[in-house]
Design a protein around this motif. Structure first.
Motif, mmCIF file in Angstrom:
data_model
loop_
_atom_site.group_PDB
_atom_site.id
_atom_site.type_symbol
_atom_site.label_atom_id
_atom_site.label_comp_id
_atom_site.label_asym_id
_atom_site.label_seq_id
_atom_site.Cartn_x
_atom_site.Cartn_y
_atom_site.Cartn_z
ATOM 1 N N THR A 63 -1.893 -2.120 -1.500
ATOM 2 C CA THR A 63 -2.732 -2.539 -0.372
ATOM 3 C C THR A 63 -2.710 -1.546 0.784
ATOM 4 O O THR A 63 -3.770 -1.185 1.313
ATOM 5 C CB THR A 63 -2.330 -3.945 0.111
ATOM 6 O OG1 THR A 63 -2.454 -4.859 -0.965
ATOM 7 C CG2 THR A 63 -3.214 -4.393 1.257
ATOM 8 N N PHE A 71 -3.406 -9.597 4.612
ATOM 9 C CA PHE A 71 -4.010 -9.172 3.340
ATOM 10 C C PHE A 71 -3.313 -9.814 2.146
ATOM 11 O O PHE A 71 -3.453 -9.339 1.019
ATOM 12 C CB PHE A 71 -3.948 -7.644 3.226
ATOM 13 C CG PHE A 71 -4.763 -6.924 4.256
ATOM 14 C CD1 PHE A 71 -6.091 -6.607 4.013
ATOM 15 C CD2 PHE A 71 -4.210 -6.583 5.474
ATOM 16 C CE1 PHE A 71 -6.850 -5.942 4.964
ATOM 17 C CE2 PHE A 71 -4.958 -5.932 6.434
ATOM 18 C CZ PHE A 71 -6.279 -5.610 6.182
ATOM 19 N N ILE A 80 -6.212 0.228 2.122
ATOM 20 C CA ILE A 80 -6.733 0.012 3.470
ATOM 21 C C ILE A 80 -6.745 1.321 4.255
ATOM 22 O O ILE A 80 -7.715 1.641 4.957
ATOM 23 C CB ILE A 80 -5.900 -1.046 4.213
ATOM 24 C CG1 ILE A 80 -5.882 -2.353 3.411
ATOM 25 C CG2 ILE A 80 -6.466 -1.289 5.603
ATOM 26 C CD1 ILE A 80 -7.245 -2.944 3.162
ATOM 27 N N ARG A 81 -5.685 2.109 4.131
ATOM 28 C CA ARG A 81 -5.635 3.393 4.826
ATOM 29 C C ARG A 81 -6.742 4.321 4.339
ATOM 30 O O ARG A 81 -7.423 4.978 5.147
ATOM 31 C CB ARG A 81 -4.272 4.043 4.622
ATOM 32 C CG ARG A 81 -4.126 5.400 5.322
ATOM 33 C CD ARG A 81 -2.769 5.997 5.050
ATOM 34 N NE ARG A 81 -2.556 6.192 3.615
ATOM 35 C CZ ARG A 81 -1.374 6.430 3.074
ATOM 36 N NH1 ARG A 81 -0.283 6.484 3.826
ATOM 37 N NH2 ARG A 81 -1.256 6.607 1.766
#
Length: 557
Positions: free
Chosen positions: A34, A190, A38-39
Motif C-alpha cells: 500500500t 487504507f 500510494i506514493r
C-alpha cells in the motif's frame, strides 16, 4: 439449496487455512504494498515539473526536493553534507544518481533536514518517527565544550534533524499543489484496500486448492452437486440421466464410445419426456403411442448421429428439446454445470466454476444483503462528507474520508459483480405461453383419462370380459416386445404376461384386479401427465452406473 449441506460443510481446516491466507495477505499488503502504491500515484500526479527542482529519493525511502549543487564541469548534481571531524566542520559531497527520462534522483544517505528544501516531501514510512528539530547542548566554538549559564546549567539549542515531524503509523505528504500545509495520512485509512486485496487473493488461492483444503473450492463442489439436484427436481430425470446430459463434451464422447447402448437408452427416455405438442398430436392420431415415439426416436437418432455425431445430437437436438419442454433456466443450469467441470479437471480454470457459484447460489441468496450493505456504505459516506463540510474533519487529516470512500467503493464493486452474474429473468410473454401450453396439455390428458375410464367401466359390466382381457394381453405383449428393442424391457413383458395369465382363470378376479389397479393408474396419470402418454413413462429402476469410475478406468480422470 442445502440438500448437500452436511456433506460439504466446511471443517476447521477450511476456516483456519482461509483465515490464515487472508490475514497474511492483508498484513503484507497493508504494510508493504500500500505505501508504495500510494506514493507512486502521488508522485506521478504531483512531482515537480520545474527542472530546477531536484526530487531525490533517499536511502530510507523518503522522497523530497533537495538543496543540491551542480558540478560546472560535468553538470552532475550532488548534495553537501556537513559533519564534524576532530571538532571541525567538514563538507562531504554526496553524488546523485539519475536515469535518463526519470524525474527522480537517488542518494545513498538517509534524509536530513539540512539536505532538503521542504517544498516537496513524500514520506510513507509508517514504522519511523520524524522530528523537525532536536534539542542539543550548545557548543562553544572556541573551547569545543558545552556552554553553561551563570547558574552552571548547560545551555540548550535546537538544531535541524529531519526537517519535518510525524508519528509512527502516519504518512507525511507536502506539495504546493495540495496546499500550504502538509497532509497527514493515517495508514488505517487504507485498511479497506488491504482487506479487499486480502479477500480477493485469498479466495482465488483457495479456489485452486483441492476441496479438502480450499474453502471456496469446497463451495464450488457443493454448488455443482446442488445444481444437479435442481436439474433433477425441475425435469424429473434420475441421477444417471443428469450426469449424461451435463457431461463435458470430451468425456461424453469417450463415454459413448465405451457405452453406446446405455447412452441410447438414456436419450430414449429424455426423448419420450420432452415431446413437443405437434409430436403428441401426431402420436395420438396414429394409435400406438409408445411404438410411434420409439420409432421416431430411432429414426432421428440414427440419422443425426450418422451426420453430426453423438455430440451434435446431444448438444443440438436433445438440448433443444429440453429447453422447449422445460425452460431456458434449466438449460442454463445444464450449460453452466457442464462448463464448471473444466475447473474440476484444471483448478486454475476458475471462471466457469465462479459463474456457476455466483449465478446459482450467491446472487440468489445474498443479492438483497449486498444491496443493503451498499446503501449502508452510502449512508456512512454521506455522513462523513457532511462532517467534512462542517470542518469537523481537518483538510490536513483526510484519513476518515479516504476510509469511507474505499468502503463504499468495495460495496459498490461487490454489488456490480453480483449484478453481473445474476441470471436474466425470462420474458413474461414466454412464461405465459408455456403456462398456456401446459394447461392445454393437462386438459388433453384429463380428457383422455376420462375416456379410458369410461371404456373400462363399460367393460366391467359385460359378460365377455374374459375375451376382452385376452385380447388386451396380446396387445400388451406386442407393445412390450417393441419396447424391448430399444429399452431392454424383457422384465416388463414377462411381468405383464404373468399378471394377466394369473387372473384369466376367474372373471371375478379380473374385475377385482382392475378395480384395485384403477386408482393407482389415475393417481400416476395425474402426477406424471403433462400432455401426452409419453410423459407418463416411469424412470428405469435399474441400478445407477458410476460414470466417474468408468471415465477414470478409461484414462479420462
Amino acid at each position: 439449496m442445502s440438500s448437500h449441506g452436511s456433506q460439504y460443510k466446511p471443517s476447521i481446516v477450511h476456516y483456519g487455512l482461509f483465515i490464515f491466507v487472508v490475514a497474511s495477505i492483508m498484513i503484507s499488503f497493508h504494510y508493504f504494498a500500500t505505501p508504495s502504491i500510494i506514493r507512486g500515484f502521488l508522485l506521478s500526479q504531483f512531482h515537480p515539473e520545474d527542472e530546477k527542482e531536484t526530487l531525490v529519493k533517499f536511502k530510507d525511502g523518503v522522497v523530497a526536493t533537495a538543496k543540491y549543487e551542480e558540478d560546472k564541469t560535468s553538470g552532475d548534481r550532488f548534495l553537501v553534507e556537513i559533519h564534524e571531524e576532530g571538532g571541525e566542520k567538514v563538507k562531504k559531497r554526496i553524488p546523485l544518481r539519475h536515469t535518463k527520462g526519470d524525474f527522480m534522483y537517488y542518494a545513498d544517505v538517509p534524509i536530513n533536514g539540512e539536505l532538503i528544501n521542504k517544498e516537496f516531501i513524500f514520506d510513507f514510512d509508517g514504522f519511523s518517527t520524524r522530528e523537525e528539530k532536536i534539542t542539543v547542548p550548545k557548543i562553544d566554538p572556541v573551547t569545543k565544550q558545552p556552554e553553561k549559564n551563570e547558574e552552571g546549567k548547560i545551555l540548550q539549542t535546537q538544531v535541524e534533524k529531519d526537517g519535518y515531524g510525524k508519528k509512527t503509523g502516519e504518512w507525511y505528504v507536502k506539495c504546493p499543489k495540495l496546499g500550504e500545509e502538509a497532509i497527514m495520512l493515517e495508514s488505517w485509512g487504507f485498511s479497506i484496500l488491504a482487506f479487499d486485496c486480502g479477500m480477493l487473493l485469498g479466495m482465488i488461492l483457495t479456489m485452486m486448492l483441492p476441496p479438502s483444503l480450499g474453502y471456496i473450492s469446497q463451495k464450488f463442489e457443493r454448488e455443482m452437486a446442488n445444481t444437479k439436484t435442481k436439474i433433477r427436481l425441475n425435469t424429473g430425470f434420475n441421477k444417471e440421466t443428469v450426469e449424461i446430459i451435463a457431461l463435458r463434451d470430451s468425456d461424453f464422447e469417450k463415454f459413448y464410445n465405451d457405452n453406446p447402448n446405455f447412452i441410447k437408452q438414456i436419450f430414449a427416455k429424455v426423448w419420450a419426456r420432452t415431446q413437443p405438442d405437434h409430436e403428441i398430436a401426431a402420436v395420438k392420431q396414429q394409435g400406438s403411442s409408445m411404438a410411434n415415439v420409439m420409432a421416431a426416436f430411432r429414426n432421428a437418432f440414427d440419422a443425426e448421429v450418422q451426420v453430426g455425431g453423438i455430440l451434435g445430437f446431444r448438444n443440438e437436438t436433445m438440448y433443444g428439446r429440453i429447453q422447449e419442454s422445460y425452460s431456458e433456466a434449466v438449460m442454463t443450469e445444464i450449460e453452466n454445470l457442464k462448463a464448471a467441470q473444466d475447473w474440476q479437471k484444471a483448478r486454475w480454470k476458475i471462471m466457469p466454476a465462479l459463474r456457476l457459484y455466483m449465478a446459482h447460489h450467491f446472487t440468489e441468496r445474498y443479492a438483497n444483503n449486498v444491496t443493503g450493505f451498499a446503501y449502508g456504505g452510502a449512508a456512512i459516506l454521506i455522513i462523513v462528507v457532511g462532517i467534512r463540510g462542517l470542518k469537523f474533519i481537518p483538510a490536513a487529516r483526510p484519513s476518515v474520508m479516504l476510509w469511507a470512500i474505499l468502503l463504499e467503493f468495495t460495496l459498490l464493486a461487490l454489488m456490480a459483480v453480483s449484478l453481473f452474474y445474476t441470471e436474466e429473468e425470462e420474458r413474461m410473454d414466454k412464461m405465459l405461453k408455456k403456462m398456456e401450453d401446459s394447461g392445454k396439455s393437462q386438459l388433453s390428458s384429463l380428457k383422455g383419462m376420462a375416456e379410458d375410464m369410461t371404456r373400462v367401466a363399460a367393460g366391467l359390466g359385460e359378460e365377455g370380459l374374459g375375451v376382452a382381457m385376452k385380447q388386451m394381453s396380446t396387445d400388451m405383449g406386442k407393445i412390450a416386445k417393441t419396447l424391448a428393442d430399444d429399452m431392454m424391457a424383457d422384465a416388463i413383458r414377462s411381468r405383464v404376461e404373468e399378471a394377466v395369465e394369473r387372473h384369466l382363470a376367474n372373471e371375478e378376479d379380473i374385475k377385482a384386479a382392475v378395480k384395485e389397479a384403477l386408482p393407482d393408474v389415475i393417481i400416476n396419470a395425474l402426477r406424471n401427465g403433462t400432455g401426452g402418454g409419453s410423459r407418463q413413462i416411469e424412470e428405469s429402476s435399474s441400478s445407477e452406473i458410476d460414470i466417474d469410475a468408468i471415465l477414470a478406468a478409461s484414462g479420462q480422470e
